[in-house]
Enzyme design. Sequence first.
Site, mmCIF file in Angstrom:
data_model
loop_
_atom_site.group_PDB
_atom_site.id
_atom_site.type_symbol
_atom_site.label_atom_id
_atom_site.label_comp_id
_atom_site.label_asym_id
_atom_site.label_seq_id
_atom_site.Cartn_x
_atom_site.Cartn_y
_atom_site.Cartn_z
ATOM 1 C CG HIS A 12 -1.272 -0.644 4.104
ATOM 2 N ND1 HIS A 12 -2.552 -0.549 3.593
ATOM 3 C CD2 HIS A 12 -0.922 -1.942 4.018
ATOM 4 C CE1 HIS A 12 -2.949 -1.767 3.220
ATOM 5 N NE2 HIS A 12 -1.979 -2.626 3.469
ATOM 6 C CD GLU A 48 -5.154 10.110 -5.522
ATOM 7 O OE1 GLU A 48 -5.585 11.262 -5.278
ATOM 8 O OE2 GLU A 48 -5.314 9.528 -6.586
ATOM 9 C CB ALA A 74 5.327 -6.219 11.034
ATOM 10 C CB SER A 75 8.408 -7.210 6.817
ATOM 11 O OG SER A 75 8.669 -7.315 5.438
ATOM 12 C CB VAL A 77 2.639 -9.147 0.357
ATOM 13 C CG1 VAL A 77 2.738 -9.160 -1.151
ATOM 14 C CG2 VAL A 77 2.453 -10.579 0.870
ATOM 15 C CG HIS A 78 1.794 -3.505 0.447
ATOM 16 N ND1 HIS A 78 1.391 -3.581 -0.860
ATOM 17 C CD2 HIS A 78 0.662 -3.281 1.152
ATOM 18 C CE1 HIS A 78 0.087 -3.411 -0.951
ATOM 19 N NE2 HIS A 78 -0.394 -3.240 0.265
#
Lengths: 130, 130
Positions: A12, A48, A74-75, A77-78
Amino acid sequence: MTEKLGILAIGHGSKLPFNKEVVTKIADYIADKHADVVVRAGFMENSEPTLEEAIAGFSGTGVTKIAAVPVFLASGVHITKDIPQILGLDENGCGNLTIDGKEVPLCYAGPLGADELIADLVYKRVEEVI
Amino acid sequence: MTEKLGILAIGHGSKLPFNKEVVTKIADYIADKHADVVVRAGFMENSEPTLEEAIAGFSGTGVTKIAAVPVFLASGVHITKDIPQILGLDENGCGNLTIDGKEVPLCYAGPLGADELIADLVYKRVEEVI
């Protein structure tokens, strides 16, 4: 042709250092345990290397296929939108990356999810403080 | 007095259903495996129950101590600031909750972190698509 697997571990990212530290260490564990696999980590936000920079890091490694795996619990929007768009995935979660001028097939793995391993690890964290 | 442990499993929450599904299922796994423990799940953003509602869910259970555990991969602002503030934790990560009019001691566990179990699970997700 002998296949050579690349793993693109996608984190993330965060303004704080912790997400990058954890995702990078997980990528290192995988690389240590699977010496024949090329592992690169990239991030969606604030950290980065970016996903694009991580993909560029497969140059010169000779990978013949790549699995992109979101190192997310968990799933969200990304995972459902942003990553498939950046990677140019089709509706089956597959696509191609261009590495050293060659098309390399790419498939998209799921996030960690609700595995019993995670439940055991959560309980271990509880035992550390009770 | 016999101690009775409560676990407050704290999820990030999301506008999409996936985070809540995963965190709730992990909480269920823990409850199934540790029948003597009372497990409640609560969320920081967008999902319900909130942390406050989850804490209220310990009412009537007779818990004598509670471990609050963030079901997050890595630390971040919710874990370093928001959750300690809501739970009224001291600098050692300890505090008290009032359950059924009684003070119940509370300690704060760490997030999942970079455990080799997570690396193995990420690799399992890769194997599912290659």
